[in-house]
Design an enzyme around this catalytic site. Sequence first.
Site, mmCIF file in Angstrom:
data_model
loop_
_atom_site.group_PDB
_atom_site.id
_atom_site.type_symbol
_atom_site.label_atom_id
_atom_site.label_comp_id
_atom_site.label_asym_id
_atom_site.label_seq_id
_atom_site.Cartn_x
_atom_site.Cartn_y
_atom_site.Cartn_z
ATOM 1 C CG LEU A 40 -1.951 -1.199 1.163
ATOM 2 C CD1 LEU A 40 -2.847 -1.184 2.390
ATOM 3 C CD2 LEU A 40 -2.777 -1.227 -0.110
ATOM 4 C CB CYS A 41 4.477 1.923 -0.235
ATOM 5 S SG CYS A 41 5.101 1.845 1.419
ATOM 6 C CG HIS A 42 1.021 6.696 -2.153
ATOM 7 N ND1 HIS A 42 0.668 6.538 -0.840
ATOM 8 C CD2 HIS A 42 -0.116 7.003 -2.811
ATOM 9 C CE1 HIS A 42 -0.630 6.756 -0.700
ATOM 10 N NE2 HIS A 42 -1.131 7.035 -1.880
ATOM 11 C CG MET A 54 6.504 2.889 4.709
ATOM 12 S SD MET A 54 6.746 1.931 6.229
ATOM 13 C CE MET A 54 7.117 0.327 5.578
ATOM 14 C CD GLU A 55 9.334 5.389 0.322
ATOM 15 O OE1 GLU A 55 8.424 5.098 -0.469
ATOM 16 O OE2 GLU A 55 9.112 5.895 1.445
ATOM 17 C CG ASP A 71 23.322 -12.839 -0.150
ATOM 18 O OD1 ASP A 71 23.106 -14.066 -0.069
ATOM 19 O OD2 ASP A 71 23.650 -12.270 -1.211
#
Length: 161
Positions: free
Chosen positions: A77-79, A115-116, A130
């Site tokens: 739901l992030c733009h 969020m970014e 990793d």
Amino acid sequence: MNSDELTHFNSRGEAHMVDVGAKPHSKRIAIASGMISVNDNAYSKILSADSKKGDVLGVARIAAIQAAKQTSNLIPLCHPIALTRVKVDFSLDDEKRTINICVQTENTGQTGVEMEALTAASIGLLTIYDMLKAVDRSMIISDICLQHKEGGQSGSWQRLP
């Protein structure tokens, strides 16, 4: 702005993308951080850039930047937003054998960049895992959190020490 309402649900409880169309554009900044604890062998590989896969922190920096740019593809739901800056810094703690990441994201737009920044910090640390897992599968990623945000309706917020 603190609210008891979850903005990603409509009045019927259905998930939806928040309408930000009427919100004014403003400069927005977010800073997120996290850390990864590694064993002595993995830590020495980072210090000497002696990993078989190359410069661990250099690759992790690029991965974090790429993750910030791809956040709306990962979080449903992030733009999608036009980032104007992504800054990724690492600091090492020799005593604790930890690598700390700090990511700053910026844009001028109608919705924030928290969020970014959080996605970038997470993916940067996962990339370190990793690249070093061949010498240390016991690594621990922790403390991923928002440190600071500014801009938009809710103004500035700072994590207390």
